[in-house]
Design a protein around this motif. Structure first.
Motif, PDB file in Angstrom:
ATOM      1  N   PRO A  53       0.837  -1.202   0.000  1.00  0.00           N
ATOM      2  CA  PRO A  53       0.000   0.000   0.000  1.00  0.00           C
ATOM      3  C   PRO A  53       0.874   1.255   0.000  1.00  0.00           C
ATOM      4  O   PRO A  53       1.853   1.336   0.741  1.00  0.00           O
ATOM      5  N   THR A  54       0.491   2.199  -0.838  1.00  0.00           N
ATOM      6  CA  THR A  54       1.294   3.402  -1.050  1.00  0.00           C
ATOM      7  C   THR A  54       0.373   4.603  -1.199  1.00  0.00           C
ATOM      8  O   THR A  54      -0.626   4.522  -1.912  1.00  0.00           O
ATOM      9  N   PRO A  55       0.674   5.724  -0.551  1.00  0.00           N
ATOM     10  CA  PRO A  55      -0.160   6.917  -0.734  1.00  0.00           C
ATOM     11  C   PRO A  55      -0.142   7.364  -2.195  1.00  0.00           C
ATOM     12  O   PRO A  55       0.888   7.254  -2.876  1.00  0.00           O
ATOM     13  N   SER A  56      -1.250   7.871  -2.681  1.00  0.00           N
ATOM     14  CA  SER A  56      -1.328   8.301  -4.083  1.00  0.00           C
ATOM     15  C   SER A  56      -0.362   9.435  -4.380  1.00  0.00           C
ATOM     16  O   SER A  56       0.074   9.608  -5.520  1.00  0.00           O
ATOM     17  N   TRP A  57       0.009  10.207  -3.352  1.00  0.00           N
ATOM     18  CA  TRP A  57       0.900  11.352  -3.563  1.00  0.00           C
ATOM     19  C   TRP A  57       2.382  10.952  -3.530  1.00  0.00           C
ATOM     20  O   TRP A  57       3.257  11.779  -3.808  1.00  0.00           O
ATOM     21  N   ALA A  58       2.670   9.703  -3.200  1.00  0.00           N
ATOM     22  CA  ALA A  58       4.059   9.278  -3.014  1.00  0.00           C
ATOM     23  C   ALA A  58       4.833   9.264  -4.328  1.00  0.00           C
ATOM     24  O   ALA A  58       4.341   8.802  -5.352  1.00  0.00           O
ATOM     25  N   GLU A  59       6.078   9.744  -4.274  1.00  0.00           N
ATOM     26  CA  GLU A  59       6.973   9.727  -5.422  1.00  0.00           C
ATOM     27  C   GLU A  59       7.991   8.603  -5.254  1.00  0.00           C
ATOM     28  O   GLU A  59       7.958   7.853  -4.273  1.00  0.00           O
ATOM     29  N   GLU A  60       8.903   8.491  -6.212  1.00  0.00           N
ATOM     30  CA  GLU A  60       9.889   7.409  -6.178  1.00  0.00           C
ATOM     31  C   GLU A  60      10.743   7.451  -4.914  1.00  0.00           C
ATOM     32  O   GLU A  60      11.117   6.414  -4.372  1.00  0.00           O
ATOM     33  N   THR A  61      11.079   8.664  -4.451  1.00  0.00           N
ATOM     34  CA  THR A  61      11.901   8.769  -3.245  1.00  0.00           C
ATOM     35  C   THR A  61      11.172   8.187  -2.035  1.00  0.00           C
ATOM     36  O   THR A  61      11.802   7.564  -1.171  1.00  0.00           O
ATOM     37  N   TRP A  62       9.855   8.372  -1.973  1.00  0.00           N
ATOM     38  CA  TRP A  62       9.070   7.801  -0.878  1.00  0.00           C
ATOM     39  C   TRP A  62       9.108   6.279  -0.962  1.00  0.00           C
ATOM     40  O   TRP A  62       9.303   5.590   0.054  1.00  0.00           O
ATOM     41  N   MET A  63       8.924   5.754  -2.162  1.00  0.00           N
ATOM     42  CA  MET A  63       8.904   4.310  -2.331  1.00  0.00           C
ATOM     43  C   MET A  63      10.255   3.698  -1.969  1.00  0.00           C
ATOM     44  O   MET A  63      10.321   2.640  -1.329  1.00  0.00           O
ATOM     45  N   GLU A  64      11.335   4.370  -2.341  1.00  0.00           N
ATOM     46  CA  GLU A  64      12.669   3.849  -2.039  1.00  0.00           C
ATOM     47  C   GLU A  64      12.931   3.884  -0.533  1.00  0.00           C
ATOM     48  O   GLU A  64      13.488   2.933   0.037  1.00  0.00           O
ATOM     49  N   GLU A  65      12.540   4.962   0.128  1.00  0.00           N
ATOM     50  CA  GLU A  65      12.768   5.048   1.573  1.00  0.00           C
ATOM     51  C   GLU A  65      11.945   4.002   2.317  1.00  0.00           C
ATOM     52  O   GLU A  65      12.422   3.386   3.275  1.00  0.00           O
ATOM     53  N   SER A  66      10.710   3.789   1.890  1.00  0.00           N
ATOM     54  CA  SER A  66       9.880   2.776   2.537  1.00  0.00           C
ATOM     55  C   SER A  66      10.467   1.381   2.326  1.00  0.00           C
ATOM     56  O   SER A  66      10.401   0.530   3.223  1.00  0.00           O
ATOM     57  N   LEU A  67      11.052   1.128   1.152  1.00  0.00           N
ATOM     58  CA  LEU A  67      11.673  -0.179   0.881  1.00  0.00           C
ATOM     59  C   LEU A  67      12.879  -0.390   1.795  1.00  0.00           C
ATOM     60  O   LEU A  67      13.079  -1.486   2.336  1.00  0.00           O
ATOM     61  N   ARG A  68      13.680   0.637   1.978  1.00  0.00           N
ATOM     62  CA  ARG A  68      14.843   0.523   2.860  1.00  0.00           C
ATOM     63  C   ARG A  68      14.401   0.268   4.299  1.00  0.00           C
ATOM     64  O   ARG A  68      15.037  -0.484   5.043  1.00  0.00           O
ATOM     65  N   LEU A  69      13.302   0.899   4.692  1.00  0.00           N
ATOM     66  CA  LEU A  69      12.781   0.664   6.037  1.00  0.00           C
ATOM     67  C   LEU A  69      12.328  -0.789   6.193  1.00  0.00           C
ATOM     68  O   LEU A  69      12.626  -1.442   7.196  1.00  0.00           O
ATOM     69  N   ARG A  70      11.619  -1.310   5.196  1.00  0.00           N
ATOM     70  CA  ARG A  70      11.185  -2.700   5.256  1.00  0.00           C
ATOM     71  C   ARG A  70      12.392  -3.636   5.349  1.00  0.00           C
ATOM     72  O   ARG A  70      12.362  -4.647   6.070  1.00  0.00           O
ATOM     73  N   ALA A  71      13.446  -3.286   4.618  1.00  0.00           N
ATOM     74  CA  ALA A  71      14.646  -4.131   4.610  1.00  0.00           C
ATOM     75  C   ALA A  71      15.306  -4.186   5.979  1.00  0.00           C
ATOM     76  O   ALA A  71      15.671  -5.259   6.475  1.00  0.00           O
TER      77      ALA A  71
END
Length: 313
Positions: A53-71
């Motif tokens: 799940p991702t906010p509609s306003w999220a950009e690539e930088t948001w997605m990358e930071e969230s992925l690093r957090l999950r990792a």
């Protein structure tokens, strides 16, 4: 504002020790960009994808930071996004100096030490965290207090307005909750700055530009404008709420961001609203980032003094 959630595609994550069972050789693990390391011990697979799940306003930088957090949560228990990272993931505004690719984390395990490249960890004795869009996050109150050491008073007000407002979705908490939780803290760094900011935070603010405009007016010795004063307009038979206003002087301040200029629908709506306000005897001052603040101050003072002296209807 509602929070619109999309399910977007992300690289899947796996531990280094799981490579063999996935049929990945050590050579490919080390050199193939498909399997680049996200953090020590965790790799990404750009071909095998998963949805999050991702906010509609999220950009690539948001997605990358969230992925690093999950990792990092895969290898470090009881860890959560904190400080600037939590603010960015929540969609809260930060000054440019705090927008970087560093991952800021908090842990509630006093004995845990974490040393990883591109990350910093702050230990907290008070456990205040939860999950937001499947991401472990420090509480909005905790984020506000942690950032109080790095933000000026006015920057803290902007942050606070966004926490209790609806910039990217529903408020993260109420102003009363924010004040109550902070008042319960016996030991508080930056107590004077935090207290000053709390006295200026307002609910229902729609954008950082509105906060900046309100704080600017007060810094010039002008009365504090009301956030979203409610005005019933007979011309359109409904109540409108300008960004800021002085109801006693029937003066509205409307901040025009870029979307006001680019959207024909928004532009037409703004014109209709302004006409309806003027029909009720209100004056509307439209404000842009390029507008001379000296000129704006003169206009506001003129209208306030005019109405105070009985001018207008």
């Amino acid at each position: 504002m509602d929070l619109r959630i999309e399910h977007r595609s992300y690289p899947s994550l796996f531990r280094t020790g799981e490579a063999e069972e996935r049929g990945i050789s050590q050579h490919h693990l080390r050199y193939d960009p498909r399997f680049s390391a996200v953090t020590a011990g965790i790799h990404r697979d750009e071909v095998r994808r998963v949805e999050h799940p991702t906010p509609s306003w999220a950009e690539e930088t948001w997605m990358e930071e969230s992925l690093r957090l999950r990792a990092v949560t895969m290898v470090v228990p009881r860890i959560a996004a904190g400080g600037a990272s939590a603010a960015r993931l929540f969609g809260l505004p930060l000054p440019h100096r705090l927008v970087d690719d560093h991952l800021h984390l908090v842990t509630f395990d006093s004995g845990r030490k974490v040393a990883r490249k591109g990350m910093s960890v702050r230990r907290h004795s008070r456990e205040e965290a939860g999950y937001w869009l499947e991401l472990p996050m420090h509480s909005p109150v905790g984020v506000f207090l942690d950032l109080s050491a790095e933000l000026t008073r006015d920057e803290l007000v902007v942050l606070g307005d966004s926490i209790v407002g609806g910039w990217h979705g529903p408020p993260l908490c109420s102003l009363e909750f924010l004040r109550t939780k902070i008042a319960q803290r016996k030991y508080l760094r930056q107590r004077v700055r935090v207290g000053a900011a709390l006295s200026l935070i307002r609910e229902d603010v729609d954008s950082p530009q509105e906060t900046d405009l309100r704080l600017w007016a007060m810094s010039r010795g002008l009365p504090e404008p009301v956030v979203h004063p409610r005005v019933y307009c007979r011309l359109i038979n409904r109540t409108v709420e300008p960004d800021l206003g002085y109801p006693h002087a029937r003066l509205a301040l409307e901040y025009d961001g870029e979307h006001h200029l680019l959207s024909k629908m928004q532009w037409a709506s703004d014109i209709a609203r302004d006409e309806a306000l003027r029909h009720e005897g209100w004056e509307v001052l439209r404000v842009t980032s390029q507008m001379s603040r000296a000129l704006l101050e003169r206009k506001i003072r003129y209208h306030l003094e005019r109405r105070a002296g009985g001018g207008g209807r």
